[in-house]
Motif scaffolding. Structure first.
Motif, PDB file in Angstrom:
ATOM      1  N   ALA A   1       0.847  -1.208   0.000  1.00 50.52           N
ATOM      2  CA  ALA A   1       0.000   0.000   0.000  1.00 50.52           C
ATOM      3  C   ALA A   1       0.880   1.256   0.000  1.00 50.52           C
ATOM      4  O   ALA A   1       0.617   2.215  -0.731  1.00 50.52           O
ATOM      5  N   LEU A   2       1.954   1.233   0.782  1.00 49.26           N
ATOM      6  CA  LEU A   2       2.862   2.400   0.820  1.00 49.26           C
ATOM      7  C   LEU A   2       3.525   2.602  -0.544  1.00 49.26           C
ATOM      8  O   LEU A   2       3.679   3.728  -1.020  1.00 49.26           O
TER       9      LEU A   2
ATOM     10  N   LEU B   1       1.316   4.237  -2.803  1.00 48.71           N
ATOM     11  CA  LEU B   1       1.174   5.676  -2.467  1.00 48.71           C
ATOM     12  C   LEU B   1       2.469   6.424  -2.782  1.00 48.71           C
ATOM     13  O   LEU B   1       2.714   7.521  -2.270  1.00 48.71           O
TER      14      LEU B   1
ATOM     15  N   HIS C   1       5.628   5.793  -2.006  1.00 46.66           N
ATOM     16  CA  HIS C   1       6.732   5.835  -1.041  1.00 46.66           C
ATOM     17  C   HIS C   1       7.796   4.824  -1.485  1.00 46.66           C
ATOM     18  O   HIS C   1       7.963   3.754  -0.913  1.00 46.66           O
TER      19      HIS C   1
ATOM     20  N   GLU D   1      10.862   4.690  -1.223  1.00 52.09           N
ATOM     21  CA  GLU D   1      12.033   4.415  -0.371  1.00 52.09           C
ATOM     22  C   GLU D   1      11.758   3.264   0.612  1.00 52.09           C
ATOM     23  O   GLU D   1      12.658   2.825   1.316  1.00 52.09           O
ATOM     24  N   VAL D   2      10.535   2.772   0.645  1.00 51.56           N
ATOM     25  CA  VAL D   2      10.200   1.692   1.595  1.00 51.56           C
ATOM     26  C   VAL D   2      10.795   0.372   1.108  1.00 51.56           C
ATOM     27  O   VAL D   2      10.518  -0.067  -0.014  1.00 51.56           O
TER      28      VAL D   2
END
Lengths: 83, 83
Positions: free
Chosen positions: A25-26, A29, A31, A33-34
């Motif tokens: 999910a991140l 969105l 992100h 760098e996760v």
């Protein structure tokens, strides 16, 4: 009073589906760098005056808070000044 | 790499049904010293090199990890030495 802060997480070897779902999910969105996400349970337990709060919390983790075959736990005990 | 440790909990004013359930279960297991239990979510998020990891984590909390109307969050950033 003592405040116990307890963290319970899946052991490293166990697949963490919730962590995977949050990671995806991140990434959706944006992100980027996760790299990895692991998810667990957090408890704040207030104890009245107790002879051995550490032994009490250890017992609670073993009996209820963690499924010890799949989960590991760690905790921190904080002495609270009576308000 | 940076490791973010994020804790998300219901705000004080919000009823915590899971915490209540755990408290009652602990009391039934004879842990009479338990006064209160609050339960939340715990995340460990590994971030690749990032310009501003704190801003990234703040954004993740606002966008996904916490329901900001009912939950509060706090986090700690730990620099991880590359293995």
């Amino acid at each position: 009073m003592t405040l116990a802060k307890v963290i319970v997480m899946y052991k490293e070897s166990i697949l963490d589906p919730q962590g995977e779902a949050v990671k995806n999910a991140l990434l959706r969105l944006d992100h980027k760098e996760v790299k990895d996400v692991r998810m667990g349970k957090y408890f704040e337990i207030q104890l009245a005056e107790s002879v051995d709060p550490e032994a009490e919390i250890e017992k609670m983790c073993q009996e209820l808070l963690a499924n010890v075959t799949m989960e590991s736990y760690r905790y921190e005990l904080v002495d609270e000044v009576q308000q």
